[in-house]
Enzyme design. Sequence first.
Site, short mmCIF file in Angstrom:
data_model
loop_
_atom_site.label_atom_id
_atom_site.label_comp_id
_atom_site.label_asym_id
_atom_site.label_seq_id
_atom_site.Cartn_x
_atom_site.Cartn_y
_atom_site.Cartn_z
N ARG A 94 42.44 54.48 75.28
CA ARG A 94 42.88 55.43 76.33
C ARG A 94 43.77 56.54 75.75
O ARG A 94 44.73 56.99 76.38
CB ARG A 94 43.67 54.72 77.44
CG ARG A 94 42.92 53.66 78.17
CD ARG A 94 41.77 54.23 79.01
NE ARG A 94 41.25 53.24 79.93
CZ ARG A 94 40.37 52.29 79.61
NH1 ARG A 94 39.85 52.24 78.40
NH2 ARG A 94 39.96 51.44 80.52
N GLU A 102 48.80 54.26 82.15
CA GLU A 102 47.63 54.95 81.61
C GLU A 102 47.51 56.32 82.29
O GLU A 102 46.99 57.28 81.72
CB GLU A 102 46.38 54.09 81.92
CG GLU A 102 45.10 54.83 81.70
CD GLU A 102 43.83 54.05 82.03
OE1 GLU A 102 43.81 52.81 81.91
OE2 GLU A 102 42.86 54.70 82.40
N SER A 140 42.92 51.91 86.76
CA SER A 140 44.01 51.17 86.13
C SER A 140 45.23 52.08 86.03
O SER A 140 45.13 53.17 85.48
CB SER A 140 43.63 50.74 84.71
OG SER A 140 42.54 49.89 84.74
N1 EPU Z 1 43.36 39.62 85.74
C1 EPU Z 1 44.17 38.84 86.53
N2 EPU Z 1 44.65 39.38 87.70
C2 EPU Z 1 44.37 40.65 88.08
C3 EPU Z 1 43.54 41.44 87.26
C4 EPU Z 1 43.05 40.90 86.08
O1 EPU Z 1 44.46 37.69 86.21
O2 EPU Z 1 44.83 41.06 89.14
C5 EPU Z 1 42.78 39.03 84.52
C6 EPU Z 1 41.28 38.80 84.70
O3 EPU Z 1 41.01 37.57 85.28
C7 EPU Z 1 40.78 38.88 83.27
C8 EPU Z 1 41.72 39.89 82.63
O4 EPU Z 1 42.89 39.93 83.44
O5 EPU Z 1 40.94 37.65 82.62
C9 EPU Z 1 41.10 41.27 82.48
O6 EPU Z 1 40.71 41.77 83.75
P1 EPU Z 1 39.47 42.75 83.96
O7 EPU Z 1 38.26 42.24 83.26
O8 EPU Z 1 39.36 43.04 85.41
O9 EPU Z 1 39.85 44.07 83.18
P2 EPU Z 1 41.24 44.79 82.92
O10 EPU Z 1 41.67 44.45 81.52
O11 EPU Z 1 42.18 44.47 84.00
C10 EPU Z 1 40.20 46.94 81.83
C11 EPU Z 1 40.27 48.41 82.00
C12 EPU Z 1 39.43 48.86 83.19
C13 EPU Z 1 38.00 48.42 82.95
C14 EPU Z 1 37.97 46.91 82.74
C15 EPU Z 1 36.61 46.44 82.32
C16 EPU Z 1 42.38 49.15 81.12
C17 EPU Z 1 43.74 49.67 81.43
N3 EPU Z 1 41.63 48.85 82.16
O12 EPU Z 1 40.82 46.34 82.97
O13 EPU Z 1 39.48 50.28 83.25
O14 EPU Z 1 37.17 48.78 84.03
O15 EPU Z 1 38.87 46.53 81.66
O16 EPU Z 1 36.36 46.84 81.00
O17 EPU Z 1 42.03 49.03 79.95
C18 EPU Z 1 40.58 52.16 84.17
O18 EPU Z 1 40.93 52.44 83.02
O19 EPU Z 1 40.88 52.89 85.15
C19 EPU Z 1 39.81 50.95 84.41
C20 EPU Z 1 39.48 50.53 85.63
#
Ligand code: EPU
Length: 334
Positions: A158, A330, A234
Site C-alpha cells: 500500500r 492506509e 480498509s
Molecule cells: N479478521 C478478524 N476479524 C475481522 C477481520 C479480519 O479476525 O474483523 C481476520 C480474518 O479472519 C483473517 C484475517 O483477519 O484471518 C485477515 O482478514 P481478511 O482476509 O478479511 O483480510 P484483511 O487482512 O483484513 C486485506 C486487505 C484488504 C483485502 C483483503 C483480501 C489491507 C489493509 N487490507 O484485509 O484490502 O481486500 O486483505 O486480500 O491489506 C483495502 O485495502 O481497502 C482492502 C479492503
Amino acid sequence: MRIENTFGIEAEASAVIYYDSEKGLIKTIQRLRAYDDSIPLLLVGEGSNLLFLSDYKGFILKSNIKGFTIKQETADDVLVEVGSGEICDEFIEQAIQHGWYGMENLSLIPGQVGAAAVQNIGAYGVEAQDVIEEVKGIGLNDAEERIWKQKDCGYGYRQSIFKGELWGKYAITRVTFRLKKHFEPKLQYGGLVKAIEQAGLSKDTLTAEQLRQVIIDIRRAKLPDPKEQGNAGSFFKNPVVPKEQAERLLSEYPTMPHYPAEEGKIKLAAGWLIEQAGWKGKSLGPAAVHDRQALVLVNKGGATGHDIQRLCEAVKKDVKERFGIELEPEVNFI
Ligand code: EPU
C-alpha cells in the site's frame, strides 16, 4: 464545490476541475500557475482512500482520461495503456473479456486506475505493482510529462513514490499494465480455494470470469458498499512487525492470523487485532467499526472527518495497549 469521497464526508473545495487529456491538463496547470503559483492542487479520483478533516482551500483536479490502447502484444502477454480516469473495476472486467489476465483478484476494489497506481491497491494475493509496467504523469508545477518504470515507482505494501515523496506533485495521466494472455489463477491467498469449492467450482477448470465472480462475492459479503454506507475500504494497514514480537504474541494468542513478510518480519491482521480489542461493530458517535470486517471504519450518517479520526485514535489506543502494536492508517488524511 463539494468534493466527492466514498466516506460520504461533507467537504468543499474552491473548485473542482476535470481534465480529459494531457493537453487539457497542461493548459489548466499553466493557467492556474500563471494566476497563482502557490495555490494548492489536490488530485482526487473517486475519493476512495481519502479522509477529509476540513474543507480544501485549493483546487481539486479530477482525471477524466478514459479508454485504453494496446502498446505491444506477443503470444504471451499484452501491454495495455489505460487512462487514469477509467474505473479500475470496469477495466478489469473488459480486460477479462479481451482475454487479458492478471487483475482478476483486484475485482471490485473501488477507485480509478490512476489511484490504483498511487495506492498500489491489493487484494487476495495480488497487488497493482505485479501488473504495472509504467506510469505517466504531469507535474503540477512545471506541467511537464514524466514516465516512471515500475521499478522506479517505490512500490511496497500500500505504498508508492506517488503517496510518498511525490505526493501532491504529479497528476497521473495513464497507467500501462502488462497482462497475460493465458489465464493462470493466483489462489495462494488463504480461503480462496475453499471459497471456489463452496461456489461449486473446481480450481482445475476455473475460468477468469468465475474467479472474478468469487472475489466479488467474497468482497460483497464482507465489505460495506460505499454507496450504501460511507467507508474507504480498509482504514488501517496490516501491521508488519519483527519476527520476535510476532512470536511473543503467538505464544499468548496461538490462533492469531499471521503471514510471512519481508526478511525477519511477520504481517499481522489488523482486523483481528481490532476485533480482539473489542471494537468490531462498535460506534463512537456517527462513526463505527464495521460489524463484518473490523478493518473498515464506516460513516453511519452525517459523520465529519474528525468523527472518523476520533474513532481511529480510540481504536489505535486500545490496540496499542492490548498488543503493543501501533496501527497505521492506509487512508490518506487531507
Ligand atoms: N479478521 C478478524 N476479524 C475481522 C477481520 C479480519 O479476525 O474483523 C481476520 C480474518 O479472519 C483473517 C484475517 O483477519 O484471518 C485477515 O482478514 P481478511 O482476509 O478479511 O483480510 P484483511 O487482512 O483484513 C486485506 C486487505 C484488504 C483485502 C483483503 C483480501 C489491507 C489493509 N487490507 O484485509 O484490502 O481486500 O486483505 O486480500 O491489506 C483495502 O485495502 O481497502 C482492502 C479492503
